[in-house]
Design a protein around this motif. Sequence first.
Motif, mmCIF file in Angstrom:
data_model
loop_
_atom_site.group_PDB
_atom_site.id
_atom_site.type_symbol
_atom_site.label_atom_id
_atom_site.label_comp_id
_atom_site.label_asym_id
_atom_site.label_seq_id
_atom_site.Cartn_x
_atom_site.Cartn_y
_atom_site.Cartn_z
ATOM 1 N N GLU A 1 75.945 42.712 -20.133
ATOM 2 C CA GLU A 1 75.596 41.842 -21.248
ATOM 3 C C GLU A 1 76.598 40.702 -21.237
ATOM 4 O O GLU A 1 77.630 40.779 -20.569
ATOM 5 C CB GLU A 1 75.671 42.607 -22.573
ATOM 6 N N GLU A 2 76.328 39.650 -21.979
ATOM 7 C CA GLU A 2 77.216 38.483 -21.988
ATOM 8 C C GLU A 2 78.619 38.812 -22.507
ATOM 9 O O GLU A 2 79.577 38.159 -22.163
ATOM 10 C CB GLU A 2 76.607 37.349 -22.822
ATOM 11 N N LEU B 1 75.320 47.114 -18.906
ATOM 12 C CA LEU B 1 73.964 47.445 -19.313
ATOM 13 C C LEU B 1 73.345 48.470 -18.368
ATOM 14 O O LEU B 1 72.559 49.306 -18.780
ATOM 15 C CB LEU B 1 73.122 46.174 -19.356
ATOM 16 N N SER C 1 77.052 49.249 -22.934
ATOM 17 C CA SER C 1 76.440 48.551 -24.062
ATOM 18 C C SER C 1 75.723 49.568 -24.953
ATOM 19 O O SER C 1 75.491 50.717 -24.552
ATOM 20 C CB SER C 1 75.451 47.506 -23.566
ATOM 21 N N VAL D 1 74.632 45.466 -13.947
ATOM 22 C CA VAL D 1 74.081 44.457 -14.850
ATOM 23 C C VAL D 1 74.889 44.514 -16.136
ATOM 24 O O VAL D 1 75.157 45.597 -16.674
ATOM 25 C CB VAL D 1 72.585 44.718 -15.123
ATOM 26 N N TYR E 1 72.053 36.301 -11.823
ATOM 27 C CA TYR E 1 71.367 36.808 -13.000
ATOM 28 C C TYR E 1 70.221 37.704 -12.581
ATOM 29 O O TYR E 1 69.560 37.460 -11.581
ATOM 30 C CB TYR E 1 70.830 35.655 -13.852
ATOM 31 N N LYS E 2 69.990 38.740 -13.349
ATOM 32 C CA LYS E 2 68.909 39.692 -13.107
ATOM 33 C C LYS E 2 67.887 39.512 -14.217
ATOM 34 O O LYS E 2 68.228 39.559 -15.392
ATOM 35 C CB LYS E 2 69.476 41.115 -13.116
ATOM 36 N N LYS F 1 84.073 34.822 -15.700
ATOM 37 C CA LYS F 1 83.124 35.880 -16.061
ATOM 38 C C LYS F 1 83.070 36.945 -14.970
ATOM 39 O O LYS F 1 83.041 38.136 -15.261
ATOM 40 C CB LYS F 1 81.733 35.302 -16.298
ATOM 41 N N SER G 1 63.895 39.032 -20.220
ATOM 42 C CA SER G 1 65.275 38.649 -20.535
ATOM 43 C C SER G 1 66.121 38.679 -19.264
ATOM 44 O O SER G 1 65.832 39.407 -18.323
ATOM 45 C CB SER G 1 65.852 39.593 -21.589
ATOM 46 N N SER G 2 67.159 37.860 -19.244
ATOM 47 C CA SER G 2 68.013 37.797 -18.062
ATOM 48 C C SER G 2 69.451 38.130 -18.447
ATOM 49 O O SER G 2 69.918 37.764 -19.528
ATOM 50 C CB SER G 2 67.935 36.417 -17.420
ATOM 51 N N TYR G 3 70.120 38.822 -17.550
ATOM 52 C CA TYR G 3 71.490 39.260 -17.777
ATOM 53 C C TYR G 3 72.322 38.987 -16.529
ATOM 54 O O TYR G 3 71.787 39.002 -15.414
ATOM 55 C CB TYR G 3 71.526 40.765 -18.081
ATOM 56 N N PRO G 4 73.631 38.767 -16.708
ATOM 57 C CA PRO G 4 74.506 38.589 -15.551
ATOM 58 C C PRO G 4 74.534 39.865 -14.696
ATOM 59 O O PRO G 4 74.462 40.978 -15.226
ATOM 60 C CB PRO G 4 75.875 38.328 -16.171
#
Length: 153
Positions: free
Chosen positions: A136-137, A142, A71, A134, A103-104, A43, A110-113
């Motif tokens: 998205e999966e 983002l 995104s 930041v 993660y943020k 990732k 909500s949390s994002y990588p």
Amino acid sequence: MKKLFLILSVFIAELAFSQTVKSIKIESGETKEMKFDALSKEKITSFDANFSKFITALKASDRKTSDALLSEKARMVVTDNVYKKLSADIKFNKKLEIYKSGYKILKDGSSYPMIQYKYADDKAETPSEIVTAVFEENGKILGIKPAKTNKVK
């Protein structure tokens, strides 16, 4: 006598409009501790590749390529002024390298990588400037935020 009736009416009015608690229900204040797994190497590599493509497109002022890497949420709020400000804040003549990943957690919960980058020539333990990206999966960007860190002396 009038004063006495006035004082009594004030106290009676207070008692008449006061509220009483008939039952109290105590809820436990248990908090959910959110534990996140570390980002996998695959990732991180994928997100880093997308970030590098975005920086290259931003440097070349290629809006079409930049928008393709963002995104859907980010595309709705990004304007030409945002691109100009981002171009001014990121130093394209210096190489960026990964400083931290994780993660943020955003304001909505909500949390994002997230990957934080530092400039390669900054050898300090705490870099003076970082660029936070930041994702998205699915790998779409983002948000990107360049920032100067405050060093405590």
